[in-house]
Write an enzyme that holds these catalytic residues in place. Structure first.
Site, PDB file in Angstrom:
ATOM      1  N   ASP A  92       0.865  -1.181   0.000  1.00 36.45           N
ATOM      2  CA  ASP A  92       0.000   0.000   0.000  1.00 36.45           C
ATOM      3  C   ASP A  92       0.901   1.231   0.000  1.00 36.45           C
ATOM      4  O   ASP A  92       2.114   1.132   0.163  1.00 36.45           O
ATOM      5  CB  ASP A  92      -0.981  -0.017   1.173  1.00 36.45           C
ATOM      6  CG  ASP A  92      -0.301   0.088   2.521  1.00 36.45           C
ATOM      7  OD1 ASP A  92       0.895   0.408   2.569  1.00 36.45           O
ATOM      8  OD2 ASP A  92      -0.968  -0.159   3.535  1.00 36.45           O
ATOM      9  N   ASP A 271      -7.369  -7.582   1.699  1.00 39.46           N
ATOM     10  CA  ASP A 271      -6.385  -7.714   2.768  1.00 39.46           C
ATOM     11  C   ASP A 271      -7.018  -7.186   4.042  1.00 39.46           C
ATOM     12  O   ASP A 271      -7.940  -6.363   3.993  1.00 39.46           O
ATOM     13  CB  ASP A 271      -5.115  -6.919   2.466  1.00 39.46           C
ATOM     14  CG  ASP A 271      -5.291  -5.439   2.800  1.00 39.46           C
ATOM     15  OD1 ASP A 271      -4.818  -5.010   3.873  1.00 39.46           O
ATOM     16  OD2 ASP A 271      -5.940  -4.721   2.013  1.00 39.46           O
TER      17      ASP A 271
END
Length: 376
Positions: A92, A271
């Protein structure tokens, strides 16, 4: 990166596909264990492969940038070599972590200055240097730098935030396209669709992202305080706009029920820290419901942790033994629970895929959702 859409469920928007990266294939829908600082807490990589059967894991740009730092990661040859993980990795952008440091950061059109949660040192993230940082980390799939507003943000705040995120996204794409990976394999950039709980903003964001024609897209800013029904509504709104031929990644979500509901609305990748974080606190997710292993009712329950589980811990240890470990504050308890939960999440998405391919996902989901929400 390549995405092949294999099958779509006739009774829902659920999809089964295959993502091909230079580090291997990912069969969707997929759950990605979170390895924030180059480790999935308490779980060996051997067990992530063999027991959990993880096909891709996630790293966090903010945390890896601070520790071990870019010099170490570059000298090691990237995160794959540094952590001895040879399957795909997604990072990310660090945006969520930076913006969660509300009292320690300052936002401008250029980027975001912030102070490290470790030592208070001052840093700045811009769309350009976040691309450069993720080039050094070397993940197969990297995220654009965005602002993640809270789920309760006003329309005006969400609109200003989205305008900034879209400006940053264009800068991310430009920087990504004018640079190369450092380690001899390809990387892919996913835009992040924001817009809070406002359909018109989500549509605007999705259209803007889709027009950039990337290899996949992320849906961010959900499960951050908004009601669950609004989360599902926003997923539907966004997936009506995003191209059918590209994978969709719902960031940071969520419970097993959330995952099945999102799969039914066309999401491919997930996730969440929940399997490991909740596992360390004694919450087990199973195919029959949710267990708080600290409860007295498990004290003399000598049945396996999960007779339907696919990891060795599910069959080698009993609920009574696992409860004993937690009550005794033994670290093995947290390790067993973490591995069980991760393996369960991977089992769940593999089962979802199987039923999508068999054409009865919607019927299977209707049976599973009430079970998964039950407190045992």
């Amino acid at each position: 990166m390549k995405f092949d859409l294999v099958s779509t469920d006739s009774g829902s928007k659920a999809r089964a596909g295959v993502i091909t990266t230079d580090h291997g294939q990912i069969h969707t829908p997929i759950f990605m264990p979170v390895g924030t600082v180059a480790t999935v807490k308490g779980v060996f990589h051997r067990d992530l492969k063999e027991q959990v059967q993880a096909e891709i894991i996630l790293g966090n740009t903010y945390h890896l940038y601070l520790r071990p730092g870019l010099d170490v990661l570059k000298a090691a040859g990237g995160l794959h070599k540094f952590s001895s993980w040879d399957r795909p990795i997604l990072t990310d952008s660090g945006g969520f972590q930076v913006f969660s440091l509300a009292e320690n950061r300052k936002l401008t059109a250029e980027g975001c200055t912030f102070r490290s949660h470790i030592d208070g040192s001052k840093h700045m993230f811009t769309p350009e240097n976040v691309m450069d940082i993720q080039r050094v980390i070397g993940a197969d799939i990297i995220m654009a730098f965005d602002e993640c507003p809270p789920g309760t943000a006003t329309f005006d705040y969400a609109k200003k935030s989205l305008d900034l995120t879209q400006q940053w996204l264009e800068r991310c794409v430009k920087r990504f396209d004018e640079t190369e990976g450092l380690y001899g394999y390809s990387q892919t950039l996913f835009p992040i669709v924001q817009g809070c709980v406002y359909p018109e903003l989500r549509i605007k964001a999705a259209e803007h992202a889709a027009a950039l024609d990337r290899e996949g897209y992320a849906i961010g800013g959900l499960a951050v305080g908004e009601p669950v029904d609004q989360m599902y509504e926003m997923i539907e709104v966004v997936n009506e706009v995003l191209p059918q031929t590209k994978p969709r990644y719902l960031m940071g979500v969520g419970t097993p029920v959330n995952i099945l509901e999102a799969i039914s609305r066309g999401v491919d990748m997930f996730d969440c820290v929940m399997p490991t974080r909740n596992g360390r606190n004694g919450m087990l997710f199973t195919s029959e419901g949710i267990i708080n292993i600290r409860n007295l009712k498990w004290k003399d329950d000598f049945s396996p942790i999960d007779s339907n589980g696919m990891a060795f811990v599910d069959h080698d240890y009993t609920k009574a033994y696992l409860r004993h470990l937690f009550i005794s504050d033994e670290m093995l308890g947290a390790q067993i629970a973490s591995m069980h939960n991760l393996a369960f999440y991977l089992w769940l998405v593999k089962e979802a895929r199987k039923h999508i391919l068999e054409g009865d996902f919607a019927q299977w989901k209707a049976i599973m959702v009430p079970k998964l929400a039950t407190r045992l």
